[in-house]
Design a protein around this motif. Structure first.
Motif, PDB file in Angstrom:
ATOM      1  N   LEU A  87     -36.459  -1.703 -72.412  1.00  0.00           N
ATOM      2  CA  LEU A  87     -37.592  -2.107 -72.036  1.00  0.00           C
ATOM      3  C   LEU A  87     -38.018  -3.280 -72.496  1.00  0.00           C
ATOM      4  CD1 LEU A  87     -39.265   1.285 -71.463  1.00  0.00           C
ATOM      5  CD2 LEU A  87     -38.288  -0.405 -69.309  1.00  0.00           C
ATOM      6  N   LEU A  88     -38.038  -3.275 -73.965  1.00  0.00           N
ATOM      7  CA  LEU A  88     -38.630  -4.343 -74.905  1.00  0.00           C
ATOM      8  C   LEU A  88     -37.739  -5.540 -74.465  1.00  0.00           C
ATOM      9  CD1 LEU A  88     -39.353  -2.549 -78.002  1.00  0.00           C
ATOM     10  CD2 LEU A  88     -41.108  -3.581 -76.519  1.00  0.00           C
ATOM     11  N   LEU A  89     -36.482  -5.471 -74.420  1.00  0.00           N
ATOM     12  CA  LEU A  89     -35.627  -6.604 -74.089  1.00  0.00           C
ATOM     13  C   LEU A  89     -35.772  -7.271 -72.388  1.00  0.00           C
ATOM     14  CD1 LEU A  89     -32.305  -5.587 -75.762  1.00  0.00           C
ATOM     15  CD2 LEU A  89     -33.965  -7.735 -76.430  1.00  0.00           C
ATOM     16  N   LYS A 116     -27.533   6.120 -80.988  1.00  0.00           N
ATOM     17  CA  LYS A 116     -27.190   7.663 -80.698  1.00  0.00           C
ATOM     18  C   LYS A 116     -28.184   8.295 -80.075  1.00  0.00           C
ATOM     19  CE  LYS A 116     -25.117   8.224 -85.382  1.00  0.00           C
ATOM     20  NZ  LYS A 116     -24.985   8.909 -86.655  1.00  0.00           N
ATOM     21  N   MET A 117     -29.445   8.106 -79.993  1.00  0.00           N
ATOM     22  CA  MET A 117     -30.369   8.666 -79.101  1.00  0.00           C
ATOM     23  C   MET A 117     -30.844   7.883 -78.117  1.00  0.00           C
ATOM     24  SD  MET A 117     -32.801  10.053 -82.388  1.00  0.00           S
ATOM     25  CE  MET A 117     -32.525   8.771 -83.607  1.00  0.00           C
ATOM     26  N   ALA A 118     -30.807   8.480 -76.970  1.00  0.00           N
ATOM     27  CA  ALA A 118     -31.128   7.785 -75.712  1.00  0.00           C
ATOM     28  C   ALA A 118     -32.442   7.134 -75.699  1.00  0.00           C
ATOM     29  CB  ALA A 118     -31.106   8.960 -74.559  1.00  0.00           C
ATOM     30  N   TRP A 119     -33.424   7.735 -76.013  1.00  0.00           N
ATOM     31  CA  TRP A 119     -34.793   7.188 -75.915  1.00  0.00           C
ATOM     32  C   TRP A 119     -35.046   5.987 -76.825  1.00  0.00           C
ATOM     33  CZ3 TRP A 119     -38.233   5.881 -80.219  1.00  0.00           C
ATOM     34  CH2 TRP A 119     -37.698   6.699 -81.378  1.00  0.00           C
ATOM     35  N   LEU A 120     -34.038   5.802 -78.000  1.00  0.00           N
ATOM     36  CA  LEU A 120     -34.076   4.349 -78.613  1.00  0.00           C
ATOM     37  C   LEU A 120     -33.297   3.457 -77.628  1.00  0.00           C
ATOM     38  CD1 LEU A 120     -32.930   5.262 -82.155  1.00  0.00           C
ATOM     39  CD2 LEU A 120     -35.290   4.381 -81.385  1.00  0.00           C
ATOM     40  N   ASN A 121     -32.308   3.824 -76.905  1.00  0.00           N
ATOM     41  CA  ASN A 121     -31.714   2.708 -76.073  1.00  0.00           C
ATOM     42  C   ASN A 121     -32.908   2.420 -74.874  1.00  0.00           C
ATOM     43  OD1 ASN A 121     -29.207   2.454 -77.210  1.00  0.00           O
ATOM     44  ND2 ASN A 121     -28.871   4.608 -76.439  1.00  0.00           N
ATOM     45  N   VAL A 122     -33.391   3.482 -74.369  1.00  0.00           N
ATOM     46  CA  VAL A 122     -34.400   2.976 -73.340  1.00  0.00           C
ATOM     47  C   VAL A 122     -35.575   2.201 -73.835  1.00  0.00           C
ATOM     48  CG1 VAL A 122     -36.261   4.081 -71.650  1.00  0.00           C
ATOM     49  CG2 VAL A 122     -34.037   5.308 -72.053  1.00  0.00           C
ATOM     50  N   VAL A 123     -36.137   2.555 -74.843  1.00  0.00           N
ATOM     51  CA  VAL A 123     -37.245   1.629 -75.503  1.00  0.00           C
ATOM     52  C   VAL A 123     -36.656   0.363 -75.752  1.00  0.00           C
ATOM     53  CG1 VAL A 123     -38.730   1.247 -77.283  1.00  0.00           C
ATOM     54  CG2 VAL A 123     -38.715   3.545 -76.367  1.00  0.00           C
ATOM     55  N   ALA A 127     -50.034  -9.388 -69.053  1.00  0.00           N
ATOM     56  CA  ALA A 127     -49.828  -8.002 -68.959  1.00  0.00           C
ATOM     57  C   ALA A 127     -48.492  -7.703 -69.611  1.00  0.00           C
ATOM     58  CB  ALA A 127     -49.820  -7.408 -67.529  1.00  0.00           C
ATOM     59  N   LEU A 128     -47.242  -8.553 -69.342  1.00  0.00           N
ATOM     60  CA  LEU A 128     -46.038  -8.407 -69.899  1.00  0.00           C
ATOM     61  C   LEU A 128     -46.180  -8.749 -71.359  1.00  0.00           C
ATOM     62  CD1 LEU A 128     -43.756 -10.181 -67.248  1.00  0.00           C
ATOM     63  CD2 LEU A 128     -43.969  -7.413 -67.734  1.00  0.00           C
ATOM     64  N   VAL A 129     -46.987  -9.538 -71.818  1.00  0.00           N
ATOM     65  CA  VAL A 129     -47.134  -9.724 -73.433  1.00  0.00           C
ATOM     66  C   VAL A 129     -47.870  -8.912 -74.093  1.00  0.00           C
ATOM     67  CG1 VAL A 129     -48.279 -11.194 -74.916  1.00  0.00           C
ATOM     68  CG2 VAL A 129     -46.791 -12.259 -73.222  1.00  0.00           C
ATOM     69  N   LEU A 130     -48.763  -8.076 -73.342  1.00  0.00           N
ATOM     70  CA  LEU A 130     -49.448  -6.983 -73.817  1.00  0.00           C
ATOM     71  C   LEU A 130     -48.586  -5.544 -73.852  1.00  0.00           C
ATOM     72  CD1 LEU A 130     -52.958  -7.741 -73.063  1.00  0.00           C
ATOM     73  CD2 LEU A 130     -52.252  -8.053 -75.144  1.00  0.00           C
ATOM     74  N   LEU A 131     -47.702  -5.269 -72.867  1.00  0.00           N
ATOM     75  CA  LEU A 131     -46.898  -4.220 -72.533  1.00  0.00           C
ATOM     76  C   LEU A 131     -46.441  -3.532 -73.923  1.00  0.00           C
ATOM     77  CD1 LEU A 131     -46.172  -2.138 -70.371  1.00  0.00           C
ATOM     78  CD2 LEU A 131     -44.175  -3.714 -70.128  1.00  0.00           C
ATOM     79  N   PRO A 132     -45.739  -4.451 -74.589  1.00  0.00           N
ATOM     80  CA  PRO A 132     -45.094  -3.904 -75.893  1.00  0.00           C
ATOM     81  C   PRO A 132     -46.120  -3.032 -76.887  1.00  0.00           C
ATOM     82  CG  PRO A 132     -44.109  -5.719 -75.591  1.00  0.00           C
ATOM     83  CD  PRO A 132     -45.303  -5.804 -74.675  1.00  0.00           C
ATOM     84  N   CYS A 133     -47.262  -3.454 -76.756  1.00  0.00           N
ATOM     85  CA  CYS A 133     -48.591  -2.795 -77.465  1.00  0.00           C
ATOM     86  C   CYS A 133     -48.647  -1.336 -76.875  1.00  0.00           C
ATOM     87  CB  CYS A 133     -49.851  -3.589 -77.477  1.00  0.00           C
ATOM     88  SG  CYS A 133     -49.711  -5.235 -78.216  1.00  0.00           S
ATOM     89  N   LEU A 134     -48.387  -1.015 -75.607  1.00  0.00           N
ATOM     90  CA  LEU A 134     -48.624   0.083 -74.997  1.00  0.00           C
ATOM     91  C   LEU A 134     -47.581   1.367 -75.386  1.00  0.00           C
ATOM     92  CD1 LEU A 134     -49.782  -0.550 -71.438  1.00  0.00           C
ATOM     93  CD2 LEU A 134     -51.128   0.096 -73.412  1.00  0.00           C
ATOM     94  N   TYR A 135     -46.434   0.751 -75.993  1.00  0.00           N
ATOM     95  CA  TYR A 135     -45.321   1.773 -76.260  1.00  0.00           C
ATOM     96  C   TYR A 135     -45.919   2.489 -77.592  1.00  0.00           C
ATOM     97  CZ  TYR A 135     -42.299  -0.872 -73.133  1.00  0.00           C
ATOM     98  OH  TYR A 135     -41.596  -1.298 -72.172  1.00  0.00           O
TER      99      TYR A 135
END
Length: 180
Positions: free
Chosen positions: A77-79, A67-74, A104-112
Motif C-alpha cells: 500500500l505504501l509503495l 513472513k507476515m502477510a500484514w507487512l506485505n500488505v502495508v 490526500a495521497l501524501v497524508l495517507l501514510p499518516c493514517l496507517y
C-alpha cells in the motif's frame, strides 16, 4: 557486532528473500541520485522515477518477501501510494481535484499508524469484554439456577420479593466506595 544487528533486522523476511533489502536500498539510492545527476533532462528523469516507483510497487506485490502477510500488505500500500503520488505530481495538468487527491495521497501514510493503533485497541477491548463477559454470564447462570430451583416451591408474591432481593446491590460494592 554488525552481524547481530543485521540478523535481527532480517528476521522479518522469508527464507531466501533477504537480498530484497539490498535491492530496495539500491532502488532508493537511484531515486535520490537520478534527479541530482539528470538536472538538464528533467522530463526524462521524471518519467524514469515514475516507472521506477511503479516497478517497485508491482515487484514487491508479486514477490511478497515478508513472513507476515500484514507487512506485505502495508508495504505494498505504501509503495503504490508513492507510485500514485509520482504519477499525479508531474502530469502537467492542474486542477483542484488533482490537488486535493495529491494531498490526500501524501497524508495517507499518516493514517496507517492510526488505523493500526485503533485496531489494536478494539482487539484489546474485545478480549477484555469477553473475559469479563464470561464472569458476568457465569453469575447470571448461577442466579437463574438458584431461581429455577426455588421457584417451584414459592408463590407469585414470594417470587416478586425474591426478584427484588436479587436486584439490590451487594454490600461489598459499598465497601469499595467507603474506602474512597
Amino acid at each position: 557486532q554488525l552481524r547481530g544487528i543485521l540478523c535481527e533486522y532480517h528476521v522479518c523476511y522469508r527464507k531466501g528473500f533477504k537480498w530484497t533489502v539490498g535491492f530496495y536500498f539500491l532502488a532508493r539510492q537511484t531515486m535520490f541520485l537520478v534527479p541530482v545527476l539528470c538536472w538538464s533532462a528533467e522530463a526524462s528523469s521524471v518519467y524514469f522515477l515514475q516507472v521506477l516507483t511503479v516497478f517497485l510497487a508491482v515487484f514487491h506485490t508479486a514477490l511478497q518477501p515478508y513472513k507476515m502477510a500484514w507487512l506485505n500488505v502495508v508495504d505494498a500500500l505504501l509503495l503504490f501510494d508513492l507510485a500514485f503520488v509520482a504519477l499525479l505530481n508531474n502530469t502537467g495538468l492542474f486542477s483542484v481535484a488533482k490537488s486535493i487527491l495529491l494531498h490526500a495521497l501524501v497524508l495517507l501514510p499518516c493514517l496507517y499508524p492510526v488505523v493500526v493503533f485503533a485496531w489494536l485497541g478494539v482487539r484489546n477491548l474485545k478480549s477484555r469484554l469477553k473475559n469479563s463477559g464470561d464472569k458476568f454470564s457465569d453469575d447470571l447462570s448461577f442466579m437463574a439456577d438458584k431461581r429455577n430451583s426455588t421457584s417451584s416451591n414459592l408463590s407469585s408474591s414470594q417470587l416478586r420479593y425474591e426478584s427484588l432481593i436479587d436486584r439490590q446491590p451487594r454490600k461489598d460494592h459499598y465497601h469499595s466506595i467507603s474506602i474512597l
